[in-house]
Scaffold this motif. Structure first.
Motif, PDB file in Angstrom:
ATOM      1  N   VAL A  89       7.074   8.186  15.587  1.00  0.00           N
ATOM      2  CA  VAL A  89       6.698   7.844  14.215  1.00  0.00           C
ATOM      3  C   VAL A  89       7.696   8.487  13.252  1.00  0.00           C
ATOM      4  O   VAL A  89       7.940   9.700  13.322  1.00  0.00           O
ATOM      5  CB  VAL A  89       5.264   8.300  13.895  1.00  0.00           C
ATOM      6  CG1 VAL A  89       4.921   7.997  12.430  1.00  0.00           C
ATOM      7  CG2 VAL A  89       4.267   7.609  14.824  1.00  0.00           C
ATOM      8  N   ILE A  90       8.253   7.672  12.368  1.00  0.00           N
ATOM      9  CA  ILE A  90       9.171   8.143  11.326  1.00  0.00           C
ATOM     10  C   ILE A  90       8.413   8.095  10.014  1.00  0.00           C
ATOM     11  O   ILE A  90       8.034   7.023   9.536  1.00  0.00           O
ATOM     12  CB  ILE A  90      10.443   7.281  11.258  1.00  0.00           C
ATOM     13  CG1 ILE A  90      11.189   7.338  12.596  1.00  0.00           C
ATOM     14  CG2 ILE A  90      11.352   7.751  10.135  1.00  0.00           C
ATOM     15  CD1 ILE A  90      10.845   6.251  13.538  1.00  0.00           C
ATOM     16  N   GLU A  91       8.188   9.258   9.405  1.00  0.00           N
ATOM     17  CA  GLU A  91       7.380   9.325   8.189  1.00  0.00           C
ATOM     18  C   GLU A  91       8.146   8.902   6.941  1.00  0.00           C
ATOM     19  O   GLU A  91       7.531   8.540   5.942  1.00  0.00           O
ATOM     20  CB  GLU A  91       6.832  10.741   8.012  1.00  0.00           C
ATOM     21  CG  GLU A  91       5.868  11.153   9.117  1.00  0.00           C
ATOM     22  CD  GLU A  91       5.296  12.537   8.900  1.00  0.00           C
ATOM     23  OE1 GLU A  91       5.756  13.209   7.942  1.00  0.00           O
ATOM     24  OE2 GLU A  91       4.401  12.938   9.659  1.00  0.00           O
ATOM     25  N   ASP A  92       9.457   8.968   6.975  1.00  0.00           N
ATOM     26  CA  ASP A  92      10.259   8.585   5.808  1.00  0.00           C
ATOM     27  C   ASP A  92      10.318   7.065   5.733  1.00  0.00           C
ATOM     28  O   ASP A  92      10.973   6.412   6.555  1.00  0.00           O
ATOM     29  CB  ASP A  92      11.662   9.177   5.928  1.00  0.00           C
ATOM     30  CG  ASP A  92      12.525   8.862   4.714  1.00  0.00           C
ATOM     31  OD1 ASP A  92      11.993   8.293   3.740  1.00  0.00           O
ATOM     32  OD2 ASP A  92      13.736   9.171   4.760  1.00  0.00           O
ATOM     33  N   GLY A 141       0.839  -1.202   0.000  1.00  0.00           N
ATOM     34  CA  GLY A 141       0.000   0.000   0.000  1.00  0.00           C
ATOM     35  C   GLY A 141       0.865   1.240   0.000  1.00  0.00           C
ATOM     36  O   GLY A 141       2.102   1.172  -0.123  1.00  0.00           O
ATOM     37  N   ASN A 142       0.218   2.394   0.155  1.00  0.00           N
ATOM     38  CA  ASN A 142       0.961   3.648   0.245  1.00  0.00           C
ATOM     39  C   ASN A 142       1.649   3.717   1.607  1.00  0.00           C
ATOM     40  O   ASN A 142       0.979   3.741   2.642  1.00  0.00           O
ATOM     41  CB  ASN A 142       0.024   4.845   0.085  1.00  0.00           C
ATOM     42  CG  ASN A 142      -0.377   5.061  -1.357  1.00  0.00           C
ATOM     43  OD1 ASN A 142       0.447   4.892  -2.264  1.00  0.00           O
ATOM     44  ND2 ASN A 142      -1.630   5.408  -1.589  1.00  0.00           N
ATOM     45  N   PRO A 143       2.984   3.737   1.649  1.00  0.00           N
ATOM     46  CA  PRO A 143       3.674   3.711   2.944  1.00  0.00           C
ATOM     47  C   PRO A 143       3.488   5.014   3.713  1.00  0.00           C
ATOM     48  O   PRO A 143       3.457   6.104   3.138  1.00  0.00           O
ATOM     49  CB  PRO A 143       5.139   3.488   2.558  1.00  0.00           C
ATOM     50  CG  PRO A 143       5.252   3.978   1.159  1.00  0.00           C
ATOM     51  CD  PRO A 143       3.926   3.735   0.513  1.00  0.00           C
ATOM     52  N   ARG A 144       3.352   4.869   5.032  1.00  0.00           N
ATOM     53  CA  ARG A 144       3.260   6.011   5.932  1.00  0.00           C
ATOM     54  C   ARG A 144       4.478   6.122   6.845  1.00  0.00           C
ATOM     55  O   ARG A 144       4.620   7.126   7.527  1.00  0.00           O
ATOM     56  CB  ARG A 144       1.997   5.895   6.785  1.00  0.00           C
ATOM     57  CG  ARG A 144       0.706   6.122   6.008  1.00  0.00           C
ATOM     58  CD  ARG A 144       0.637   7.552   5.487  1.00  0.00           C
ATOM     59  NE  ARG A 144      -0.590   7.842   4.783  1.00  0.00           N
ATOM     60  CZ  ARG A 144      -1.731   8.207   5.362  1.00  0.00           C
ATOM     61  NH1 ARG A 144      -1.805   8.296   6.682  1.00  0.00           N
ATOM     62  NH2 ARG A 144      -2.793   8.470   4.641  1.00  0.00           N
TER      63      ARG A 144
END
Length: 1105
Positions: free
Chosen positions: A174-177, A153-156
């Protein structure tokens, strides 16, 4: 069939007597029930080839793989739909189907339409999660990122869950990269064990959690002081201090001992007593201490701190206060005699510097210094601090004593000597201080002196000044005892030059300063600053590189020759020992900035510290660094990296991995656009592939964009070096639609359309395809027109008046891209002016004159007009001219601009910056003259400058002008020739013999004397009776006696130029005005001789002057 039982059956039907052939491919593939991992593929079976279908083979094509690969097989002879399993979520597919029977397989069917599976949770959490302590409050978490196909899926990004061991509260980061492979957790508790878990997150949800990884933060100093601190005074100089333990969560390491810090606060201490003193206790089992040698009857503030091997922790809070017991006072201070006579002396004093209690009284005692038999004594209240002694003996020394009293009795005595005299003066300066070389220290210098004359007033104190090399004199605030003859100056800088001087002070005032000491230099010392910038990097599995910032020369305390660095290191345990007791390595040279430590134990945390050293000792230790030994970043990049563009959006990478001993990890692939289009910023993107891979396709790239691609290996220790960048440009693709279609110069039947280049060219745009058509269909003029242009504008004519058009523009690279559309209506636009009024036509023999009246100009001023004409049998109007000089009310059209013998109708259209007005028509139809008339008949109406008489007059005038110019040039040429001949004659006359020159001089002189008569004779000869109208030269009168001939030495000869000037000064002389040709033809030989003589006379006269 096995012992357990029969398996599922597989059936095949075959017709006897009919030979099987290959089946036909299925048709009409359709899709339904699209899921994350499966899809229902519906189809119509083809001819079975005279045999039942034994299997169906499903092949797929994805965005990452352009080739067809088999993904599913099933045996279902009568099937018309198949549930295809094993698909990857969030992936674009195209499927095709192959039927197989006993004869073989059919050709593949036509592919189904493209579809995308729905998203699902990530396939798995990040792998190989490792945690390493960075500092006392930071942990670094590393992991292997998910590959693009594993996100489903689209990674977050990633979620890190961590908690302190034994605590109930958990924290999240949370690491968004989604391409990141490390993160630092901040603001953690010191010396605490943490549990870390990770999950991958996409738009659907989270993956399952990774296995728990644990790590302890590094040791630090205690963040709080001990609890339950108390203090009790046991005497006037002792205090007993007690304290408890530091809370366990605030110890931040192993407590090695405590320090009790105290300072006097009441009464306010003197400057030298303001410092805070600390008493160390080198044991974590001792919780009490007795402070001694305290000041009496003083309030002390006491705090306790614990320390670890890394340094001192925080002080206990709040501080406790305690007062020492009262005692007898110290001696009164500042005793002096401001007023002294032969028989009296007034003494003054201040409170004792150490009152040691409440002052109740003072006592003054005095007697002769030579005898103690006659002693006088008197007590005073504590507010009275002055006394005048009277009836003293003249010029005798008296000893005065002053004592203070507290509740516990009389204290120390202050004594002062005074001489009863009125001749007191300021003291003489002391002698020049002398410094003993043997007493020099790195931070101290001791010097001595001899006192000077006291000025009949005993000295009260000395004042010392010091000067550092290159600075100004600074006064030391401490007063030196008046009976002292030496002093030690402290707090000096090592290996620094100093000078000192001193002055004495008595009751009258200070003396002058003594002469300064010689310049002396303190001794070198150990380095004064801790090493900073410590950085440790593993380079192999059992070695690390230690780097630091070299100290400047000023911090080596004068000893740079023997300077170097000492590296201390030890493996860390739960109960580490001080670094000084472990391994060390010394590095010479003050500019050295790194060293490699070898043969370390694997899979251990090492603590490393660096300090500066020289022959005087070691400097202060810096903050240690901790590194994990056993992991090392890859030491070599992948080799032979190549990149090949497969399509406008895909690039295939190939490489060879580093050697296995240099790799130890997965590979990280980075790609970044090198030359983005205008308005786009170059951004680095990252993709992760397995360590076993040697090729990878980068998809979804920008079309026709140059990329700079590097490949690197990484592992939990960090990233290895990047490979050399390879540049590759993706292939050309279809461009995006052009932007900002605009229309300008819109008239009744023409316009100019322009546009901007596409935002994404995706290749080399070599042309544009412009298509326009009317919006409403009309049989008379409705049609579609296409035109290809290379510029970003197109002038379009022959449009219908007041009709709406649709324009579309497409950019062309390898093919035409999507179209951008815009609509426009010919004729007036919003803001256009009103049409002109009353258009009239007036004919003249050579032109047509149009007049009109202007109406409202619309939203802007009028810029000009379109003058249009239409032939009688034509339906289209043609623009004769377009003006651009603003408002007009008339215009003239020459017949030369129109066709001869043709009937025309005219109209006028005004325009401004917004558009054109409606036309103003004239009902009058004008027929232009014939061609013959235009060529000849209208010549009589030509302007004067085109008439024949004007042309003839202009030609005649030109001929006359040319003749005059030629005549002037001839005259000028003749004059130049005569001057040349005259100059030649002059030169010949100068060459004549001296006798003739003397005769000529006398003739010239006489001719000048009769010049007036000669002129008159010429005039009478020209106009008098009997002259015959002939101009002749009159004969000169006969000479009288010849003058003496001058000798050649007496004649002043001049240059030819001066002679020529003398000739030119008299152009009217009769002997020079006639041309030589006239003289030779009309005069006799005698006249010629006279003329020649006249010339010579003129020359001689000029020379004589």
């Amino acid at each position: 069939m096995t012992r357990v039982g029969a398996g599922p059956p597989r059936a095949a039907t075959i017709q006897s007597g009919v030979e099987p052939v290959l089946p036909d491919p299925p048709r009409n593939l359709a899709l339904s029930n699209i899921d994350a991992f499966s899809v229902v593929l519906q189809f119509t079976p083809g001819f079975d080839g005279n045999s039942s279908i034994s299997s169906w083979t499903v092949q797929a094509q994805t965005a990452r793989n352009s080739s067809w690969i088999t993904i599913y097989e099933i045996n279902a002879p009568e099937a018309q739909s198949i549930l295809v399993k094993g698909l990857v979520p969030f992936t674009t597919y195209r499927l095709r189907l192959i039927a197989s029977n006993v004869a073989g397989s059919s050709t593949p069917s036509e592919p189904c339409k493209e579809f995308e599976t729905i998203q699902a949770r990530p396939r798995h959490p990040p792998r190989n999660v490792t945690v390493r302590a960075v500092s006392a409050t930071n942990l670094r978490v590393r992991w292997i990122p998910l590959q693009q196909s594993e996100w489903y899926g689209n990674p977050r990004g990633y979620n890190i869950t961590y908690r302190r061991n034994g605590a109930n509260d958990s924290y999240h980061s949370v690491i968004e990269d989604h391409t990141a492979n490390s993160h630092v957790l901040n603001n953690l508790e010191e010396w605490s064990l943490y549990e870390i878990r990770m999950t991958a997150i996409n738009e659907v949800g989270s993956s399952h959690e990774s296995p728990i990884a644990t790590e302890r933060t590094r040791e630090s100093v205690p963040s709080r002081g001990p609890n339950d601190v108390s203090a009790n005074a046991t005497s006037s100089t002792t205090v007993v201090v007690l304290w408890g333990d530091i809370p366990a969560q605030d110890q931040n390491g192993l407590i090695e001992g405590y320090k009790v810090c105290y300072a006097a606060i009441t009464p306010p201490p003197r400057p030298e007593q303001k410092k805070v003193e600390c008493q160390p206790i080198a044991s974590n089992q001792t919780h009490t201490i007795t402070l001694t040698e305290l000041r009496k009857y003083v309030v002390y503030q006491i705090q306790v701190l614990g320390y670890t091997r890394l340094g001192d922790g925080a002080l206990s809070d709040p501080p406790v206060t305690v007062r020492t017991f009262e005692d007898t006072p110290g001696s009164p201070s500042n005793v002096s005699f401001p007023d002294v006579t032969f028989t009296t002396a007034r003494i003054i004093w201040d409170m004792p510097e150490d009152p040691n209690g409440e002052i109740l009284a003072y006592k003054v005692t005095y007697h002769l210094n030579s005898s103690t038999q006659l002693t006088f004594s008197r007590e005073f209240l504590p507010s009275d601090r002055t006394f005048r002694a009277t009836e003293l003996a003249s010029e005798r020394y008296y000893m005065f004593s002053v004592t203070a009293q507290t509740r516990l009795g009389w204290g120390a005595t202050a004594r002062a000597l005074v001489l009863t005299t009125v001749n007191r003066a300021a003291p003489a300066p002391p002698s020049r201080p002398v410094i003993a070389r043997s007493l020099l220290q790195p931070h101290h210098i001791t010097f001595s002196w001899l006192p000077g004359d006291d000025g009949y007033a005993p000295l009260r104190y000395y004042t010392v000044q010091q000067k550092e090399d290159g600075s100004t004199w600074q006064t030391i605030p401490q007063r030196v005892d008046p009976f002292a003859t030496s002093y030690t100056a402290g707090g000096l800088k090592p290996f620094t030059a100093y000078q000192f001087r001193i002055r004495a002070t008595n009751d009258i005032g200070p003396s002058r300063y003594s002469n300064a000491t010689e310049t002396v230099q303190t001794l070198p010392a150990a380095p004064s600053k801790a090493v900073e910038g410590l950085h440790v990097v593993p380079i192999t599995t059992n070695s690390v590189r230690v780097q630091w910032w070299a100290l400047s020369d000023q911090y080596w305390s004068g000893d740079t020759r023997t300077g170097g660095y000492r590296v201390l290191y030890q493996p860390l345990t739960d109960f580490p020992s001080p670094l000084q007791q472990n391994m060390k390595q010394e590095v010479p040279g003050i500019k050295t900035e790194e060293v490699v430590l070898m043969d370390l134990s694997m899979d251990r945390n090492y603590e490393i510290s660096v300090c500066a050293i020289n022959s005087q000792g070691a400097g202060p230790a810096g903050t240690p660094a901790v590194v994990w030994v056993g992991e090392a970043v890859p030491t070599a990049p992948p080799a032979q990296v190549t990149a090949e563009a497969l399509s406008p959006t895909e690039v295939l990478l190939n490489w060879k991995p580093p050697l296995l001993s240099q790799q130890n990890g997965d590979l990280l692939v980075t790609d970044s656009p090198e030359e983005p289009e205008p308005g786009r910023r170059a951004e680095e993107e990252t993709e992760v592939v397995a360590a076993t891979a040697t090729s990878h396709s980068l998809v979804f790239l920008d079309k026709y964009t140059e990329y700079r691609i590097q490949v690197l290996a990484f592992n939990p220790a960090g990233d290895g070096p990047r490979s050399s960048a390879v540049a590759v440009r993706t292939q050309q693709g279809l461009p995006s639609a052009p932007r900002n279609i605009t229309f300008s110069d819109i008239t009744m039947n023409s316009l100019v359309v322009s546009w901007d280049a596409p935002h994404r060219r995706n290749g080399l745009v070599h042309s544009y395809l412009v298509t326009y058509e009317t919006i409403e269909q009309d049989e008379r003029f409705s049609k579609q027109v296409k035109q290809k242009v290379t510029e970003r504008r197109l002038a379009v004519g022959t449009l219908e008046e007041e009709v709406e058009y649709r324009f579309s523009v497409r950019a062309v690279t390898i093919e035409a891209g999507p179209a951008a559309e815009a609509r426009v209506r010919t004729g007036p636009q919003l803001g256009s002016p009103a049409p002109p009024d009353t258009l009239r036509l007036e004919t003249t023999p050579a032109a047509l004159r149009l007049t009109w009246h202007n109406a409202a100009s619309g939203k802007g001023p009028l810029l000009g007009y379109y003058i249009e004409a239409r032939k009688k049998d034509d339906m289209r109007w043609e623009t004769i001219t377009r003006t651009s000089n603003g408002i007009l009310e008339e215009f003239t059209i020459s017949y030369q601009s129109l066709l001869p013998s043709t009937a025309y109708s005219f109209r006028v259209i005004a325009y401004n910056m917004y558009g054109i007005s409606m036309p103003a028509y004239s009902e009058k139809v004008i027929v232009t003259p014939s061609k013959l008339y235009l060529e000849y008949g209208y010549l009589q109406y030509q302007p004067f400058y085109r008439r024949p008489w004007f042309m003839l007059a202009l030609a005649a005038g030109s001929v006359v002008f040319i003749i005059m110019v030629v005549a002037i040039l001839c005259v000028k040429s003749k004059s130049y020739k005569y001057k040349k001949e005259a100059q030649k004659t002059l030169e010949e006359s100068l060459a004549a013999d001296s006798d003739e020159r003397g005769t000529l001089s006398m003739d010239l002189y006489r001719s000048r004397q009769n010049s007036a008569g000669s002129v008159g004779a010429l005039v009478s000869g020209a106009g008098g009776p009997g002259s015959g109208g002939t101009l002749r030269r009159a004969k000169p009168p006969p000479l009288a006696k010849s003058p003496p001939r001058p000798s050649p030495a007496n004649v002043a000869y001049h240059s030819d130029e001066e002679s020529l000037r003398a000739y030119d000064d008299h152009p009217d002389d009769s002997s020079l005005t006639e041309k030589p040709s006239e003289i030779s033809s009309s005069d006799s030989p005698g006249d010629h001789h006279q003329n020649k003589r006249g010339v010579n006379d003129t020359v001689c006269r000029t020379q004589s002057y």
